[in-house]
Write an enzyme that holds these catalytic residues in place. Structure first.
Site, short mmCIF file in Angstrom:
data_model
loop_
_atom_site.label_atom_id
_atom_site.label_comp_id
_atom_site.label_asym_id
_atom_site.label_seq_id
_atom_site.Cartn_x
_atom_site.Cartn_y
_atom_site.Cartn_z
N SER A 161 2.46 2.33 -4.69
CA SER A 161 2.24 0.89 -4.50
C SER A 161 1.99 0.21 -5.84
O SER A 161 2.44 -0.92 -6.08
CB SER A 161 1.06 0.64 -3.55
OG SER A 161 -0.13 1.24 -4.04
N HIS A 193 0.84 -1.21 0.00
CA HIS A 193 0.00 0.00 0.00
C HIS A 193 0.86 1.25 0.00
O HIS A 193 2.05 1.23 0.36
CB HIS A 193 -0.92 0.02 1.24
CG HIS A 193 -0.22 0.46 2.49
ND1 HIS A 193 -0.13 1.79 2.86
CD2 HIS A 193 0.44 -0.25 3.45
CE1 HIS A 193 0.55 1.88 4.00
NE2 HIS A 193 0.91 0.66 4.38
N CYS A 194 0.26 2.35 -0.42
CA CYS A 194 0.86 3.67 -0.25
C CYS A 194 -0.21 4.52 0.42
O CYS A 194 -0.86 4.04 1.35
CB CYS A 194 1.33 4.25 -1.59
SG CYS A 194 0.13 4.19 -2.93
N SER A 195 -0.42 5.72 -0.01
CA SER A 195 -1.47 6.53 0.61
C SER A 195 -2.84 6.19 0.04
O SER A 195 -3.76 5.82 0.77
CB SER A 195 -1.17 8.02 0.40
OG SER A 195 -2.20 8.82 0.99
#
Length: 212
Positions: free
Chosen positions: A120, A112-114
């Site tokens: 991601s 995941h990222c934001s």
């Protein structure tokens, strides 16, 4: 009408109502999709949904973020990089791929990222390219079919295109090596076969073989 939680529990026949609401909220917050077996991509909210993570048998979390969530009970790796075109995300590909591979073997992994859109996605695309020896646009479209919102930034796309050249080069090396090995094996088999035939011809007709 129910005025508070106790009234609603009584009205709905017990605490099951609130359990259902909590489960629904958990499901909504789990903003993630399975890309290939045991590999998920999602937003930061998915990384905080402990119950859903466990339900999906996720044991590892790869955070591509400068502000990762504090997560307990999971094996984690954080890649501290911002979603900016000039950032070198490709330098982390190998490290991320190793962590993803390990996570998939031991249970499941969430990347995941934001928002689960750029960073991601770039890492997951690079992993798909390296595992399946597929070009960038193929892996990009495959991932977009699963998570339509993905969109690596321009700089990351250029790095993935450059990475494609490395992947395809490695594939050619492996293909050439395999072909050479196969050819050598076939040649050896022919030589052995010829030697055996020569031995048979030189000893044939003597009638000296033992019989059972």
């Amino acid at each position: 009408m129910a005025k508070n939680k106790d009234d609603e529990e009584s009205y709905c026949g017990g605490g099951g109502y609130w359990d259902m609401v909590e489960d629904l909220e958990e499901e909504i917050c789990f903003d993630a999709q399975e890309v290939i077996p045991n590999l998920y991509i999602g937003s930061i909210s998915a990384a905080t949904c402990t119950t859903s993570l466990k339900e999906h048998k996720i044991t590892h979390i790869l955070s591509i973020s400068t502000n990762p969530p504090k997560i307990k009970e999971f094996t984690t790796l954080c890649i501290n990089i911002e979603d900016e075109s000039q950032k070198d995300i490709s330098s982390y590909f190998q490290q991320c791929h190793g962590f993803i591979e390990n996570g998939r073997k031991l249970g499941g992994i969430l990347v995941h990222c934001s928002a689960g859109v750029s960073r991601s996605a770039s890492v997951v695309i690079s992993y798909l390219m390296s595992v399946f020896f597929k070009p960038f646009w193929y892996c990009m479209q495959y991932l977009r079919n699963i998570r339509p919102c993905i969109q690596p930034n321009t700089g990351f796309i250029n790095q993935l295109i450059n990475y494609e050249a490395t992947i395809l080069k490695n594939q050619n090396v492996i293909s050439t090596t395999t072909t050479t090995t196969t050819t050598t094996t076939i040649t050896k088999k022919k030589l052995i076969s010829n030697d055996c035939n020569n031995d048979d011809n030189s000893s044939g007709g003597s009638g000296g073989g033992m019989e059972s």
